[in-house]
Design a protein around this motif. Sequence first.
Motif, PDB file in Angstrom:
ATOM      1  N   HIS A  71      26.006  19.171  41.862  1.00  0.00           N
ATOM      2  CA  HIS A  71      25.481  18.903  40.512  1.00  0.00           C
ATOM      3  C   HIS A  71      25.212  17.411  40.343  1.00  0.00           C
ATOM      4  O   HIS A  71      26.149  16.619  40.201  1.00  0.00           O
ATOM      5  CB  HIS A  71      26.514  19.379  39.474  1.00  0.00           C
ATOM      6  N   HIS A  73      22.127  14.393  38.682  1.00  0.00           N
ATOM      7  CA  HIS A  73      20.872  14.045  37.989  1.00  0.00           C
ATOM      8  C   HIS A  73      20.413  12.729  38.616  1.00  0.00           C
ATOM      9  O   HIS A  73      20.335  11.715  37.932  1.00  0.00           O
ATOM     10  CB  HIS A  73      21.113  13.829  36.501  1.00  0.00           C
ATOM     11  N   HIS A 234      24.633  24.148  31.973  1.00  0.00           N
ATOM     12  CA  HIS A 234      25.575  23.139  31.483  1.00  0.00           C
ATOM     13  C   HIS A 234      26.310  23.810  30.322  1.00  0.00           C
ATOM     14  O   HIS A 234      25.728  24.001  29.246  1.00  0.00           O
ATOM     15  CB  HIS A 234      24.836  21.920  30.944  1.00  0.00           C
ATOM     16  N   HIS A 257      30.476  22.025  34.201  1.00  0.00           N
ATOM     17  CA  HIS A 257      31.277  21.286  33.214  1.00  0.00           C
ATOM     18  C   HIS A 257      32.460  22.158  32.792  1.00  0.00           C
ATOM     19  O   HIS A 257      33.565  21.938  33.218  1.00  0.00           O
ATOM     20  CB  HIS A 257      30.466  20.834  31.987  1.00  0.00           C
ATOM     21  N   ASP A 308      28.082  15.027  39.041  1.00  0.00           N
ATOM     22  CA  ASP A 308      27.246  14.944  37.829  1.00  0.00           C
ATOM     23  C   ASP A 308      26.542  13.589  37.773  1.00  0.00           C
ATOM     24  O   ASP A 308      26.161  13.124  36.693  1.00  0.00           O
ATOM     25  CB  ASP A 308      28.103  15.150  36.566  1.00  0.00           C
TER      26      ASP A 308
HETATM   27 FE    FE Z   1      24.947  17.412  34.311  1.00  0.00          FE
END
Ligand code: FE
Length: 397
Positions: A71, A73, A234, A257, A308
Amino acid sequence: MDADVAIGPARVLTLQGGVRRGKNIDLGVMDPGWVGVRDGKIVYVGTERIEAKRIIPAEGKVLMPGFIDPHTHLVFAGSRVDEFEMKIKGKSYMEIREAGGGIMSTVRKTREADKEELKKLAKERLKRMLSYGVTTVEVKTGYGLTREDELKMLDVICELQEEFNVVPTFLGAHDFPPEYSREEWIQEVISMIPEVKDKAKFADVFCEDGVFTKEESRKILMEAKKHGLGIKIHADEIKSSGGTELAGELGAISCDHVVYPSEKGLKLIKKCGTIIVLLPGTSFFLGGDRPPVERMREEGIPLAVGTDFNPGSSPILSLPLVMGIGQVHYRLTPEEVIAGVTINAAYATGVQERKGSIEQGKDADLVLLKYRDEREIGYWIGENPCELVMKGGETVG
Ligand code: FE
Ligand code: NIG
């Protein structure tokens, strides 16, 4: 045995045997073990010493599968260091977002950047991740938030696949851009799905009170599912918002999460085998709570662990650091975090046929630790635990 490279004698964590769940996680230890590599693949795993053109001595060290970050970004421009200061002075993630910061501030900078610039930034980050033993990375769109900019991000992510093991996820539903009404943006995201379905492997939605509601998320994800994309959510990051339940209702591959899941949500995802991707670095960076890990463990829900990595809630590139935080802040066991970044992360990203364990026929993505005991990864928190990193049979760090 005809191998190009042989590594041994090591304490080998094979992680063979499929997804891990529950209270007693077995790492599939072979000690002492030898691993043979040829043409980028693992051709031997066993206790017999083998010969090869190149021998990598590994006595007193742990050899394990390359880490998988399920995970991130990681494609974005700019930084949010100003918000970091606001945060330290006591503002919450949602307050910063309402004051015009948050995701939209990265969206503005990412829209301004061209593909070359985004690719250059992403490559630097992926190289640093590799040096920390991370040989496969899931990467989301979500900082474009116009049709054109989302497709630009997705192209960048796909082009990174030439050099790195990257799994692309379409996250057009990361936020609501001000240029569209709520309904218009949802329609726009839905209308992009046929266009992204051959490039992305998964679709994801930021399902959270104040962002996408459960019903809006359902609408988008149903469409993605219809077009053959895997589902990620998410879910329940900031408060209980129905995301884990939706993951169970839709049969998501993962829900991520999951700090405040409902009991009903946990029961539902247990039934369909959804993996929870825990992101302890984010809770740590935002000063947030830990999830009900004991309940997840009791229910036998498989757990994966990711960074993340993003400029707002987790500017943390190092998966080994997040493994340490997972142990300290979430009270995960060393075995849970190790399975969480190898075989369970492979299932969470759909690469389990080729990656996530040391077994014959799988890709030679390997990490040789500088430690003799794998528990030292979390213990020497913040250290780089890798002595050698191999991706597809090539030594890369
Ligand atoms: Fe995220
Ligand atoms: O996963 N939760 C939503 N998205 C990111 C944060 C992105 C950002 O703040 O830029 C996350 O934490």
